[in-house]
Scaffold this motif. Structure first.
Motif, PDB file in Angstrom:
ATOM      1  N   PHE A 198     -90.075  81.561 111.066  1.00  0.00           N
ATOM      2  CA  PHE A 198     -90.408  81.183 109.684  1.00  0.00           C
ATOM      3  C   PHE A 198     -90.342  82.381 108.735  1.00  0.00           C
ATOM      4  CE2 PHE A 198     -93.512  80.319 106.263  1.00  0.00           C
ATOM      5  CZ  PHE A 198     -92.894  79.203 105.706  1.00  0.00           C
ATOM      6  N   LYS A 199     -90.654  83.564 109.243  1.00  0.00           N
ATOM      7  CA  LYS A 199     -90.604  84.758 108.388  1.00  0.00           C
ATOM      8  C   LYS A 199     -89.196  84.983 107.836  1.00  0.00           C
ATOM      9  CE  LYS A 199     -92.003  89.628 108.267  1.00  0.00           C
ATOM     10  NZ  LYS A 199     -90.785  90.127 107.622  1.00  0.00           N
ATOM     11  N   LYS A 200     -88.187  84.664 108.630  1.00  0.00           N
ATOM     12  CA  LYS A 200     -86.806  84.818 108.160  1.00  0.00           C
ATOM     13  C   LYS A 200     -86.507  83.882 106.992  1.00  0.00           C
ATOM     14  CE  LYS A 200     -84.673  86.452 112.447  1.00  0.00           C
ATOM     15  NZ  LYS A 200     -83.624  86.185 113.477  1.00  0.00           N
ATOM     16  N   VAL A 201     -87.103  82.681 107.049  1.00  0.00           N
ATOM     17  CA  VAL A 201     -86.914  81.727 105.944  1.00  0.00           C
ATOM     18  C   VAL A 201     -87.501  82.301 104.664  1.00  0.00           C
ATOM     19  CG1 VAL A 201     -87.470  79.412 105.084  1.00  0.00           C
ATOM     20  CG2 VAL A 201     -86.906  79.748 107.497  1.00  0.00           C
ATOM     21  N   ASN A 202     -88.717  82.810 104.741  1.00  0.00           N
ATOM     22  CA  ASN A 202     -89.356  83.394 103.557  1.00  0.00           C
ATOM     23  C   ASN A 202     -88.598  84.619 103.061  1.00  0.00           C
ATOM     24  OD1 ASN A 202     -91.445  81.628 103.075  1.00  0.00           O
ATOM     25  ND2 ASN A 202     -92.934  82.742 104.333  1.00  0.00           N
ATOM     26  N   GLY A 236    -100.821  78.863 107.667  1.00  0.00           N
ATOM     27  CA  GLY A 236     -99.438  79.312 107.544  1.00  0.00           C
ATOM     28  C   GLY A 236     -98.465  78.226 107.938  1.00  0.00           C
ATOM     29  N   GLU A 237     -97.646  78.525 108.964  1.00  0.00           N
ATOM     30  CA  GLU A 237     -96.654  77.551 109.433  1.00  0.00           C
ATOM     31  C   GLU A 237     -97.098  76.883 110.727  1.00  0.00           C
ATOM     32  OE1 GLU A 237     -95.377  81.527 111.267  1.00  0.00           O
ATOM     33  OE2 GLU A 237     -96.483  80.790 109.534  1.00  0.00           O
ATOM     34  N   GLU A 238     -98.388  76.956 111.065  1.00  0.00           N
ATOM     35  CA  GLU A 238     -98.898  76.388 112.318  1.00  0.00           C
ATOM     36  C   GLU A 238     -99.684  75.115 112.048  1.00  0.00           C
ATOM     37  OE1 GLU A 238    -101.213  77.844 116.400  1.00  0.00           O
ATOM     38  OE2 GLU A 238    -101.061  79.177 114.660  1.00  0.00           O
ATOM     39  N   PHE A 239     -99.513  74.143 112.952  1.00  0.00           N
ATOM     40  CA  PHE A 239    -100.135  72.827 112.801  1.00  0.00           C
ATOM     41  C   PHE A 239    -100.818  72.433 114.104  1.00  0.00           C
ATOM     42  CE2 PHE A 239     -96.432  73.150 110.122  1.00  0.00           C
ATOM     43  CZ  PHE A 239     -96.832  72.628 108.909  1.00  0.00           C
TER      44      PHE A 239
END
Length: 320
Positions: A198-202, A236-239
């Protein structure tokens, strides 16, 4: 001025006051025939006093709950005492349109109602007086406040970006599910998943695009769950997902469906179309977990095993 003239003048003032007061006044005999109908009632019903006099109330107002009003009037006549109902018990007795400009959001006039006995010279109750109070302003304000409080309560429980349960609310449900398992020993599974790289997306597209990806993941996962399942944004990006009455194999089927749906989809953002994947960890609850926090730790370990194993896959804790 003579006594008779004084009494006549006083009576005239009284009638004038009853006609102009901002309260509905209706006098009924015990057969519900209208004996008096003041200006307030004329203005809001469109029916004059001369037209309605000696008519049965229910004939001209079929919307009035006849059985309910009859019970109320019978009790007032029998006990020779007043009765009162508020708009919260029954929004209105007469279905009058709301004409107040300040409270124009309400379709109908909210009413409080007082039912009073009127005794004759013998002391027996011969007639009933209905006093109708327009409380639309009060009711509208209270209803608006209740809606605002409901919205605030909802906002305090949900994640603003995704609309899912927020971390605190979702963790409370995990705790409740853990306690339910201890009582009933029914199979239940916990899922943790997050977005790969996900960091790459941001870094590549910015945080707004990242937010779009997070919302897409939340919506896709929720659309693949059952009504009894509970999903929350953990951070963050965790569910996290609670799957009640679901063993590990059932959980795997659900999680693979979520993973495949995300893997096969494209997020159409304002900058570029984005493809992404998720890694998923599953932990079926058993007696080895001494608290809900240990149960969550098991699911989290399975998640990190999925990421370390190459990502875009589902891993079960008991396989570690």
């Amino acid at each position: 001025m003579t006594i008779d003239e004084t009494e006549a003048q006083s009576f005239h003032w009284l009638v004038d006051m009853l006609e102009s007061v901002e309260v509905g006044l209706v006098v009924l005999d015990l057969e519900f025939r209208v004996q008096a109908w003041n200006g307030f009632m004329e203005n809001h019903s469109g029916i004059t006093a001369s037209k309605i006099r000696n008519r049965v109330l229910f004939e001209l107002f079929p919307d009035i709950p006849e059985a309910w009003l009859t019970r109320k009037v019978d009790a007032v006549a029998l006990l020779n005492t007043r009765a009162f109902t508020s708009w919260e018990q029954r929004p209105y007795l007469f279905r009058f349109r709301n004409t107040r400009p300040i409270t124009g959001t309400e379709d109908y006039m909210f009413q409080n109602l007082t039912i009073s006995p009127l005794s004759g010279s013998s002391g027996q109750v011969e007639k009933i007086c209905l006093m109708v109070y327009d409380v639309t302003d009060i009711a509208s304000g209270k209803r608006a406040l209740e809606r605002a409080n409901e919205q605030l309560a909802k906002l305090s429980m949900t994640d603003r970006l995704t609309g899912l349960l927020n971390r605190g609310t979702w963790e409370n449900l995990v705790d409740a599910e853990f306690e339910r398992y201890r009582r009933y020993n029914q199979a239940t599974s916990l899922v943790m998943f997050d977005i790969d790289f996900f960091k790459k997306v941001n870094d590549s597209y910015g945080h707004l695009v990242g937010d779009e990806v997070i919302k897409h993941a939340a919506t896709t996962a929720k659309n693949n769950l059952r009504q009894s399942d509970s999903i929350g944004r953990y951070g963050g990006e965790e569910f996290g997902i609670i799957l009640p009455e679901t063993d590990v194999e059932g959980a795997r089927i659900i999680c693979e469906r979520i993973r495949e749906s995300i893997n096969d989809s494209v997020v159409q953002t304002t900058i570029a179309p984005i493809r992404y994947t998720v890694s998923v960890g599953i932990a079926q609850l058993d007696h080895a977990a001494k608290s809900y926090m240990e149960w969550m730790q098991q699911a989290d370990e399975a998640l990190y095993a999925a990421k370390n194993g190459g990502r875009n896959r589902v891993i079960v804790f008991d396989q570690l």
